[in-house]
Design a protein around this motif. Structure first.
Motif, PDB file in Angstrom:
ATOM      1  N   LEU A 375      11.926   1.156 -14.432  1.00 21.48           N
ATOM      2  CA  LEU A 375      10.990   2.248 -14.676  1.00 21.48           C
ATOM      3  C   LEU A 375      11.746   3.549 -14.944  1.00 21.48           C
ATOM      4  O   LEU A 375      12.899   3.702 -14.531  1.00 21.48           O
ATOM      5  N   PRO A 376      11.117   4.509 -15.632  1.00 20.71           N
ATOM      6  CA  PRO A 376      11.766   5.805 -15.843  1.00 20.71           C
ATOM      7  C   PRO A 376      12.195   6.419 -14.514  1.00 20.71           C
ATOM      8  O   PRO A 376      11.547   6.221 -13.479  1.00 20.71           O
ATOM      9  N   GLY A 377      13.280   7.177 -14.531  1.00 19.01           N
ATOM     10  CA  GLY A 377      13.856   7.702 -13.300  1.00 19.01           C
ATOM     11  C   GLY A 377      12.932   8.608 -12.514  1.00 19.01           C
ATOM     12  O   GLY A 377      13.065   8.724 -11.289  1.00 19.01           O
ATOM     13  N   HIS A 378      11.982   9.257 -13.175  1.00 16.39           N
ATOM     14  CA  HIS A 378      11.090  10.174 -12.464  1.00 16.39           C
ATOM     15  C   HIS A 378       9.913   9.459 -11.815  1.00 16.39           C
ATOM     16  O   HIS A 378       9.108  10.093 -11.120  1.00 16.39           O
ATOM     17  N   VAL A 379       9.777   8.148 -12.012  1.00 17.45           N
ATOM     18  CA  VAL A 379       8.682   7.372 -11.430  1.00 17.45           C
ATOM     19  C   VAL A 379       9.147   6.753 -10.116  1.00 17.45           C
ATOM     20  O   VAL A 379      10.105   5.985 -10.090  1.00 17.45           O
ATOM     21  N   ALA A 380       8.487   7.097  -9.026  1.00 16.79           N
ATOM     22  CA  ALA A 380       8.837   6.541  -7.719  1.00 16.79           C
ATOM     23  C   ALA A 380       8.259   5.138  -7.594  1.00 16.79           C
ATOM     24  O   ALA A 380       7.084   4.919  -7.894  1.00 16.79           O
ATOM     25  N   LEU A 381       9.066   4.189  -7.149  1.00 12.18           N
ATOM     26  CA  LEU A 381       8.637   2.804  -6.982  1.00 12.18           C
ATOM     27  C   LEU A 381       8.652   2.444  -5.507  1.00 12.18           C
ATOM     28  O   LEU A 381       9.649   2.652  -4.810  1.00 12.18           O
ATOM     29  N   HIS A 382       7.553   1.864  -5.024  1.00  6.28           N
ATOM     30  CA  HIS A 382       7.443   1.421  -3.636  1.00  6.28           C
ATOM     31  C   HIS A 382       7.110  -0.069  -3.652  1.00  6.28           C
ATOM     32  O   HIS A 382       6.053  -0.474  -4.141  1.00  6.28           O
ATOM     33  N   ARG A 383       8.002  -0.872  -3.096  1.00  2.00           N
ATOM     34  CA  ARG A 383       7.819  -2.323  -3.013  1.00  2.00           C
ATOM     35  C   ARG A 383       7.501  -2.670  -1.561  1.00  2.00           C
ATOM     36  O   ARG A 383       8.340  -2.467  -0.674  1.00  2.00           O
ATOM     37  N   LEU A 384       6.305  -3.197  -1.318  1.00  2.00           N
ATOM     38  CA  LEU A 384       5.823  -3.418   0.037  1.00  2.00           C
ATOM     39  C   LEU A 384       5.934  -4.892   0.411  1.00  2.00           C
ATOM     40  O   LEU A 384       5.329  -5.760  -0.233  1.00  2.00           O
ATOM     41  N   ALA A 385       6.703  -5.173   1.446  1.00  2.00           N
ATOM     42  CA  ALA A 385       6.899  -6.551   1.917  1.00  2.00           C
ATOM     43  C   ALA A 385       5.640  -7.058   2.603  1.00  2.00           C
ATOM     44  O   ALA A 385       4.893  -6.306   3.235  1.00  2.00           O
ATOM     45  N   GLY A 386       5.390  -8.370   2.466  1.00  2.00           N
ATOM     46  CA  GLY A 386       4.246  -8.975   3.122  1.00  2.00           C
ATOM     47  C   GLY A 386       2.910  -8.535   2.574  1.00  2.00           C
ATOM     48  O   GLY A 386       1.895  -8.611   3.265  1.00  2.00           O
ATOM     49  N   VAL A 387       2.887  -8.091   1.325  1.00  2.00           N
ATOM     50  CA  VAL A 387       1.674  -7.567   0.689  1.00  2.00           C
ATOM     51  C   VAL A 387       1.480  -8.256  -0.649  1.00  2.00           C
ATOM     52  O   VAL A 387       2.438  -8.476  -1.388  1.00  2.00           O
ATOM     53  N   GLY A 388       0.237  -8.612  -0.961  1.00  2.00           N
ATOM     54  CA  GLY A 388      -0.079  -9.256  -2.219  1.00  2.00           C
ATOM     55  C   GLY A 388      -0.577  -8.283  -3.267  1.00  2.00           C
ATOM     56  O   GLY A 388      -0.044  -7.179  -3.413  1.00  2.00           O
ATOM     57  N   HIS A 389      -1.644  -8.680  -3.973  1.00  2.00           N
ATOM     58  CA  HIS A 389      -2.139  -7.885  -5.103  1.00  2.00           C
ATOM     59  C   HIS A 389      -3.005  -6.712  -4.686  1.00  2.00           C
ATOM     60  O   HIS A 389      -3.443  -5.933  -5.535  1.00  2.00           O
ATOM     61  N   LEU A 390      -3.240  -6.557  -3.373  1.00  2.00           N
ATOM     62  CA  LEU A 390      -4.137  -5.502  -2.899  1.00  2.00           C
ATOM     63  C   LEU A 390      -3.440  -4.598  -1.889  1.00  2.00           C
ATOM     64  O   LEU A 390      -3.824  -4.538  -0.715  1.00  2.00           O
ATOM     65  N   PRO A 391      -2.419  -3.860  -2.293  1.00  2.00           N
ATOM     66  CA  PRO A 391      -1.746  -2.956  -1.343  1.00  2.00           C
ATOM     67  C   PRO A 391      -2.696  -1.971  -0.687  1.00  2.00           C
ATOM     68  O   PRO A 391      -2.523  -1.612   0.478  1.00  2.00           O
ATOM     69  N   GLN A 392      -3.718  -1.514  -1.414  1.00  2.00           N
ATOM     70  CA  GLN A 392      -4.657  -0.535  -0.860  1.00  2.00           C
ATOM     71  C   GLN A 392      -5.536  -1.147   0.226  1.00  2.00           C
ATOM     72  O   GLN A 392      -6.238  -0.421   0.939  1.00  2.00           O
TER      73      GLN A 392
END
Length: 411
Positions: A375-392
């Motif tokens: 992803l572009p450098g200005h885009v923050a990426l958060h990868r959540l362990a133990g989570v599927g398609h519904l992080p919210q």
């Protein structure tokens, strides 16, 4: 099992509301979207809308009673069904959710459609559905100006997309865009994790919720319709929060210039790579029974045991007439080809200069999290362990905090 329509909370810190109108009686059949009652606090009155279908089997309050907030206002069930204790009834679901479940409790404000008497008369006189409006009055109430603005607007596509105010506030609104197969009401449980002062609104994508299907429902035309709908709502500056397909639409809107997108939060976004579970899309759209639908919807969760029965029932109820599923099938044919996504949002992310976060579940079985790389450098990426398609849903407190940080970063 009986389902309860709850007494809405008509203001912060209020525990009671007066019943000023009851539009149903015992034995009446209620459809989703029907107006069932009106309640009031010291400052305002509110309409209560049904978000489930059934027969009225219990009315614990009568006209003029003082009701307890979030207690059952009425119970819906099968004709002749008896409920020994109203507390045993499940709170009614808030709407159909194929891409995001609805929690089996009611959040403050659920079921409220605020509007002035004049706005209701104007809407009825001109055949307008108030559920398609985002109100600009106190606490998000729909007022005369909102009706007149819509009537003066040029024709929009085949019909206007459905909008709903989710929470009143001040400042630039936060607009939530749901994923494929869901609808705007699926965001309501998530709002309890946000303490933003901004007003919050949701919209239904074409062929979802209360929005009609579009003949040209490929990705580009869907984005254009949503961008135009936002502009027609008078929203010049917005914060966008999207899930899955809705996240891709939110990102692509930034290329349109209007409205100005002040921040982007993209949850499990589509459009970062070609892969998607085409079997899930096909199976979900074809499922006609609780057994079949539960097998497909379980794939949205890392822990399949988290799938609520209310989500299954709501999805089946929403597609009962066949029109919703048919419209979504036509849309899917223009958005996906087998297990391939026919669109990309990478150019939009590269050009967007505002605060932007991408949040993915590492265990996402629908859209592989591995596509959220480079992803572009200005885009923050958060990868959540133990989570599927519904992080919210599966990591709601954390995702809520990330949404608030993104919005506040725009200043």
């Amino acid at each position: 099992m009986a389902e309860a329509i709850l007494v809405p909370q008509v203001g912060q810190d209020l525990t009671e509301a007066k019943i000023v109108a009851l539009h149903v009686k015992l034995g009446d059949k209620v459809k989703k979207g029907d107006l069932v009652a009106e309640v009031e606090s010291e400052k305002a009155s509110f309409e209560v809308e049904a978000f489930a279908e059934g027969t009225v089997i219990h009315l614990p309050y009568k006209l003029g009673d003082i009701a307890t907030v979030l207690a059952p206002l009425l119970l819906l069930g099968e004709p002749g069904e008896a409920v020994a204790d109203a507390r045993d009834a499940a709170p009614a679901v808030v709407g159909p959710t194929a891409a995001m479940p609805v929690a089996p409790q009611s959040a403050p404000g659920d079921g409220i459609l605020r509007s002035s008497p004049l706005a209701r008369r104007l809407a009825a006189r001109n055949g307008l559905d108030l559920r398609r409006f985002a109100g600009s009055g106190p606490k998000g109430a729909i007022i005369r100006r909102d009706i007149e603005t819509r009537m003066a607007a040029p024709a929009f596509g085949t019909a206007a997309l459905a909008f709903r105010g989710l929470k009143a506030g001040t400042g630039d609104p936060v607009v939530f865009i749901h994923g494929f197969g869901s609808d705007l009401s699926s965001w309501r449980p998530f709002l309890s994790h946000l303490t933003l002062a901004n007003p919050m609104q949701g919209l239904d994508l074409p062929a979802h919720g209360a929005s009609p299907p579009l003949d040209d429902a490929d990705f580009e035309s869907t984005v254009a319709h949503v961008a135009q709908a936002l502009t027609e709502q008078g929203l010049d500056n917005v914060h966008l929060v999207g899930h899955s397909l809705g996240a891709a639409v939110a990102a692509a809107i930034t290329l349109h210039g209007k409205p100005r997108v002040r921040s982007l939060t993209l949850i499990a976004p589509a459009g970062l790579g070609p892969r998607i579970d085409g079997d899930f899309i096909a199976g979900f759209l074809a499922a006609q029974s609780e057994a079949a639908l539960s097998l497909w919807l379980g794939g949205l969760f890392h822990d399949r045991a988290s799938l609520p029965q209310a989500m299954i029932r709501a999805t089946l109820a929403a597609r009962a007439d066949g029109q919703l599923a048919a419209g979504q099938k036509r849309a899917a044919a223009r958005l996906f080809e087998g297990s391939t996504q026919l669109f990309s949002i990478r150019e939009a992310l590269a050009l967007y200069a505002g605060p932007c976060r991408v949040i993915v579940g590492i265990e996402d079985a629908i859209i592989p999290a591995a596509q959220a790389t480079g992803l572009p450098g200005h885009v923050a990426l958060h990868r959540l362990a133990g989570v599927g398609h519904l992080p919210q849903v599966e990591a709601a407190p954390l995702v809520g905090r990330l949404v608030m940080e993104t919005v506040r970063a725009a200043g």
